[in-house]
Design a protein around this motif. Structure first.
Motif, mmCIF file in Angstrom:
data_model
loop_
_atom_site.group_PDB
_atom_site.id
_atom_site.type_symbol
_atom_site.label_atom_id
_atom_site.label_comp_id
_atom_site.label_asym_id
_atom_site.label_seq_id
_atom_site.Cartn_x
_atom_site.Cartn_y
_atom_site.Cartn_z
ATOM 1 N N SER A 285 -7.867 -10.748 -14.121
ATOM 2 C CA SER A 285 -7.869 -9.668 -12.865
ATOM 3 C C SER A 285 -7.124 -10.542 -11.453
ATOM 4 O O SER A 285 -6.868 -11.402 -11.935
ATOM 5 N N ASP B 204 -5.758 -5.527 -15.299
ATOM 6 C CA ASP B 204 -4.977 -4.042 -16.307
ATOM 7 C C ASP B 204 -5.138 -3.946 -17.807
ATOM 8 O O ASP B 204 -5.036 -3.760 -18.701
ATOM 9 N N LYS C 38 1.238 -4.299 -1.996
ATOM 10 C CA LYS C 38 0.874 -4.211 -3.293
ATOM 11 C C LYS C 38 1.386 -5.063 -4.270
ATOM 12 O O LYS C 38 1.972 -6.070 -3.261
ATOM 13 N N THR D 221 1.316 0.428 -9.761
ATOM 14 C CA THR D 221 0.376 1.523 -9.237
ATOM 15 C C THR D 221 -0.827 0.605 -8.856
ATOM 16 O O THR D 221 -1.500 1.128 -7.654
ATOM 17 N N HIS D 222 -0.802 -0.601 -8.000
ATOM 18 C CA HIS D 222 -2.014 -1.061 -6.862
ATOM 19 C C HIS D 222 -1.557 -1.308 -6.077
ATOM 20 O O HIS D 222 -0.608 -2.431 -5.817
ATOM 21 N N LYS D 223 -1.855 -0.790 -5.121
ATOM 22 C CA LYS D 223 -1.540 -0.372 -3.850
ATOM 23 C C LYS D 223 -2.694 -0.592 -2.669
ATOM 24 O O LYS D 223 -3.876 -0.158 -3.387
ATOM 25 N N VAL D 224 -2.850 -2.101 -1.562
ATOM 26 C CA VAL D 224 -4.231 -1.845 -0.153
ATOM 27 C C VAL D 224 -3.525 -1.299 0.603
ATOM 28 O O VAL D 224 -2.776 -1.900 1.287
ATOM 29 N N ILE E 72 -8.703 -4.919 -3.084
ATOM 30 C CA ILE E 72 -9.297 -4.502 -3.878
ATOM 31 C C ILE E 72 -9.384 -5.105 -5.194
ATOM 32 O O ILE E 72 -8.382 -6.395 -5.006
ATOM 33 N N THR E 73 -10.345 -5.330 -6.009
ATOM 34 C CA THR E 73 -9.523 -6.155 -7.502
ATOM 35 C C THR E 73 -9.649 -4.998 -8.848
ATOM 36 O O THR E 73 -10.433 -4.420 -8.509
ATOM 37 N N PHE E 74 -8.928 -5.523 -9.813
ATOM 38 C CA PHE E 74 -8.648 -4.693 -10.946
ATOM 39 C C PHE E 74 -8.560 -5.710 -11.715
ATOM 40 O O PHE E 74 -7.789 -6.772 -12.142
#
Length: 139
Positions: free
Chosen positions: A60, A105, A73, A88-91, A101-103
């Motif tokens: 993560s 993939d 990003k 694809t990940h931006k805050v 944010i936490t994600f």
């Protein structure tokens, strides 16, 4: 009596050691990048490889933009991406507040291979990206 006191002391030391050993990894990360503005953190991303911090998920990222930063990003590529960078990940901040944010993939990916990432931010009308990339591992 001396033996009883020594036994209690060893139990207390062992218990304290156990607490430290289990608490430390859960709050740590395996790598990170931080961008600063005027000496202060403006954007940061950190990565938890494999099951290093399962409260955040397997493999993560946590991405944070500080107040005053418009957005941050993450750009990353993996050993099997053929050189393509994913972004694809931006805050985005709102109302002058920091955002995070936490994600994850690669939740089910357990084959060890490398991941490279870098951080970009938009602050004060200028986009800035980290010069270096960080290499870590998907586990």
């Amino acid at each position: 009596m001396r033996s009883n006191l020594l036994s209690r002391a060893l139990v207390a030391v062992a218990a304290a050691g156990l607490v430290v050993a289990t608490a430390t990894p859960a709050s740590a990360y395996t790598s990170f990048i931080e961008l600063k503005q005027s000496g202060n953190m403006a954007a940061i991303v950190w990565y938890n490889s494999g099951t290093h911090n399962m409260t955040k998920g397997r493999n993560s990222f946590t991405l944070r933009a500080a107040a005053g930063t418009t957005w941050a990003k993450l750009l990353y590529t993996t050993q099997y991406a053929g050189g393509k960078w994913n972004s694809t990940h931006k805050v985005t901040t709102s109302g002058g507040n920091a955002a995070e944010i936490t994600f994850s993939d690669y939740k089910s990916d357990t084959e060890r291979h490398w991941i490279k990432y870098r951080l970009c931010m938009y602050r004060g009308g200028t986009e800035t990206c980290s010069v270096n990339t960080i290499t870590d591992y998907i586990d």
